[in-house]
Design a protein around this motif. Structure first.
Motif, PDB file in Angstrom:
ATOM      1  N   LYS A  91       0.821  -1.207   0.000  1.00 13.09           N
ATOM      2  CA  LYS A  91       0.000   0.000   0.000  1.00 13.09           C
ATOM      3  C   LYS A  91       0.863   1.269   0.000  1.00 13.09           C
ATOM      4  CE  LYS A  91      -3.952  -2.120   2.386  1.00 13.09           C
ATOM      5  NZ  LYS A  91      -4.785  -2.117   3.620  1.00 13.09           N
ATOM      6  N   ASP A  92       1.897   1.259   0.826  1.00 13.57           N
ATOM      7  CA  ASP A  92       2.781   2.432   0.856  1.00 13.57           C
ATOM      8  C   ASP A  92       3.506   2.626  -0.474  1.00 13.57           C
ATOM      9  OD1 ASP A  92       2.091   3.076   3.438  1.00 13.57           O
ATOM     10  OD2 ASP A  92       3.706   1.894   4.340  1.00 13.57           O
ATOM     11  N   LEU A  93       3.909   1.513  -1.090  1.00 17.10           N
ATOM     12  CA  LEU A  93       4.546   1.613  -2.405  1.00 17.10           C
ATOM     13  C   LEU A  93       3.582   2.182  -3.440  1.00 17.10           C
ATOM     14  CD1 LEU A  93       6.673  -1.671  -2.609  1.00 17.10           C
ATOM     15  CD2 LEU A  93       7.525   0.673  -2.713  1.00 17.10           C
ATOM     16  N   GLY A  94       2.323   1.759  -3.384  1.00 16.97           N
ATOM     17  CA  GLY A  94       1.332   2.293  -4.318  1.00 16.97           C
ATOM     18  C   GLY A  94       1.134   3.795  -4.141  1.00 16.97           C
ATOM     19  N   GLY A 148       3.268   9.353   4.576  1.00 19.15           N
ATOM     20  CA  GLY A 148       4.168   8.678   5.500  1.00 19.15           C
ATOM     21  C   GLY A 148       4.095   7.170   5.357  1.00 19.15           C
ATOM     22  N   LEU A 149       4.840   6.489   6.174  1.00 21.21           N
ATOM     23  CA  LEU A 149       4.880   5.023   6.159  1.00 21.21           C
ATOM     24  C   LEU A 149       4.303   4.476   7.463  1.00 21.21           C
ATOM     25  CD1 LEU A 149       8.478   4.570   4.686  1.00 21.21           C
ATOM     26  CD2 LEU A 149       6.309   4.619   3.444  1.00 21.21           C
ATOM     27  N   SER A 150       3.214   5.104   7.913  1.00 22.46           N
ATOM     28  CA  SER A 150       2.640   4.702   9.201  1.00 22.46           C
ATOM     29  C   SER A 150       2.092   3.274   9.160  1.00 22.46           C
ATOM     30  CB  SER A 150       1.541   5.678   9.610  1.00 22.46           C
ATOM     31  OG  SER A 150       0.537   5.743   8.595  1.00 22.46           O
ATOM     32  N   ASP A 151       1.478   2.871   8.040  1.00 22.25           N
ATOM     33  CA  ASP A 151       0.923   1.512   7.960  1.00 22.25           C
ATOM     34  C   ASP A 151       2.016   0.456   8.052  1.00 22.25           C
ATOM     35  OD1 ASP A 151      -1.515   2.700   7.673  1.00 22.25           O
ATOM     36  OD2 ASP A 151      -1.603   2.462   5.491  1.00 22.25           O
ATOM     37  N   SER A 152       3.088   0.659   7.313  1.00 28.30           N
ATOM     38  CA  SER A 152       4.182  -0.318   7.342  1.00 28.30           C
ATOM     39  C   SER A 152       4.851  -0.361   8.712  1.00 28.30           C
ATOM     40  CB  SER A 152       5.210   0.011   6.261  1.00 28.30           C
ATOM     41  OG  SER A 152       4.623  -0.056   4.979  1.00 28.30           O
TER      42      SER A 152
END
Length: 361
Positions: free
Chosen positions: A185-188, A343-347
């Motif tokens: 998701k973050d990459l997308g 940001g990368l909060s999910d990862s």
């Protein structure tokens, strides 16, 4: 002829008259005796000549030897100077190498200390393959988060997330699927960000900064010069006195300058104030450039708007160079710099949850 009259030469005649006795000469005077050359004097002269010749030859040999010694001394002096110069260069090179070796030694010691720290950290944390993989994934996520927050470098962040996903793919365990989904998701979201030509925008700002000194100020504007009569008009003109009167009128008009200030009174600036105005305009554009590199889009746009207002207020708006600068600033303001980077909060949350589950076990 009778043989009796011929006498043998060996036989003396039987009777010959007695020879007359010569008178005794007196002894030679001393002066005549002194005139006789003594052989010892000749030997002395010859010896003296030989000694003089030997002295001259020895003198010549000594002169040649002295010149040869002087030449060799000069050669030795030149060689000594060259040797001292080469020795000085060698000493400088040795000192330079020693300084470089010192820097290399310090760097090596620093690298060794860092390597020892990393080695001890890896020895403490690499208890299993999964722990090492999770540590690499965490480092990749930290690097991506730093690149996005500090430098706004989307490409490096995407590469770090792809590296982390590849590390997790090697383990091929279902427990890592939530983390891989969060990474996807973050990459997308990062790949959906528009491309911003930061280098091109920076070069445009650099061009505008370089042309600020050539922009004409409104307070120092001059009206366009009145065109003189062409040669064709002169040929088609009348008498010479008319041409002379026209030239005198042109010269008289050049002595007076009329400028209108009825619409908007321009700001009058002293020469030193005009210098500081140009420098402050350059500083505004440099601040916009720094804000662009820092992904501070608000500051970037505000600085460009201030630069536009200054160009409109203090410089000749109808000048081609000013129009070109205004057009470039308008293009930069209209450029799509993208929204704030996600940001990368999910990862990071998925990674923390995974690490917490492993610690609970």
């Amino acid at each position: 002829m009778s043989t009796d009259n011929i006498s043998s030469p060996d036989t003396e005649p039987a009777s010959s008259p007695p020879e007359p006795s010569l008178p005794e000469l007196p002894p030679e005077p001393p002066v005549v005796a002194a005139r006789r050359i003594s052989p010892w004097l000749f030997v002395a002269v010859v010896a003296l000549a030989l000694a003089g010749w030997q002295w001259l030859e020895t003198r010549q040999q000594l002169d040649e030897t002295r010149r040869e010694v002087a030449r060799r001394l000069a050669d030795a002096d030149a060689a000594g100077k060259e040797e001292r110069g080469a020795r000085g260069q060698l000493l400088e090179q040795i000192e330079d190498l020693q300084a470089k070796f010192g820097v290399v030694d310090s760097r090596l010691a620093e690298f060794e200390s860092q390597g020892a720290a990393l080695q001890s950290m890896y020895e403490d944390l690499a208890r299993s393959r999964e722990e090492a993989t999770l540590l690499e994934v965490e480092q990749a996520l930290t690097l991506a988060q730093q690149q996005l927050q500090l430098a706004g470098n989307v490409a490096v962040a995407v590469l770090a997330l792809q590296t982390a996903d590849a590390r997790l793919a090697r383990l091929d365990k279902p427990s890592y699927l939530p983390l891989r989904n969060a990474l996807a998701k973050d990459l997308g979201r990062l790949n959906a960000q528009p491309f911003v030509d930061v280098a091109g925008i920076s070069l445009r700002l650099e061009e505008i900064i370089g042309g600020v000194d050539k922009l004409p100020l409104l307070a120092l504007d001059r009206p366009a010069a009145v065109a003189k009569s062409t040669p064709a008009e002169a040929e088609a003109g009348a008498a010479w006195w008319r041409l002379a009167a026209a030239d005198a009128w042109q010269a008289l008009r050049g002595l007076v300058r009329i400028q209108r200030f009825d619409r908007e009174e321009p700001v009058l600036l002293a020469p030193e104030q005009s210098f500081f105005l140009r420098e402050n305009l350059k500083l505004r554009l440099l601040n916009a450039r720094l804000a662009l590199l820092a992904r501070d889009h608000g500051t970037f746009r505000s600085e460009l708007k201030v630069a536009q207002d200054w160009l409109q207020h203090y410089f000749v708006a109808d000048d081609p160079a000013v129009k070109e600068a205004q057009g470039k600033l308008q293009q930069l303001l209209a450029a799509d710099l993208g929204a704030d980077l996600p940001g990368l909060s999910d990862s990071l949350a998925a990674l923390a949850k995974l690490r917490g589950g492993k610690d609970a076990r």
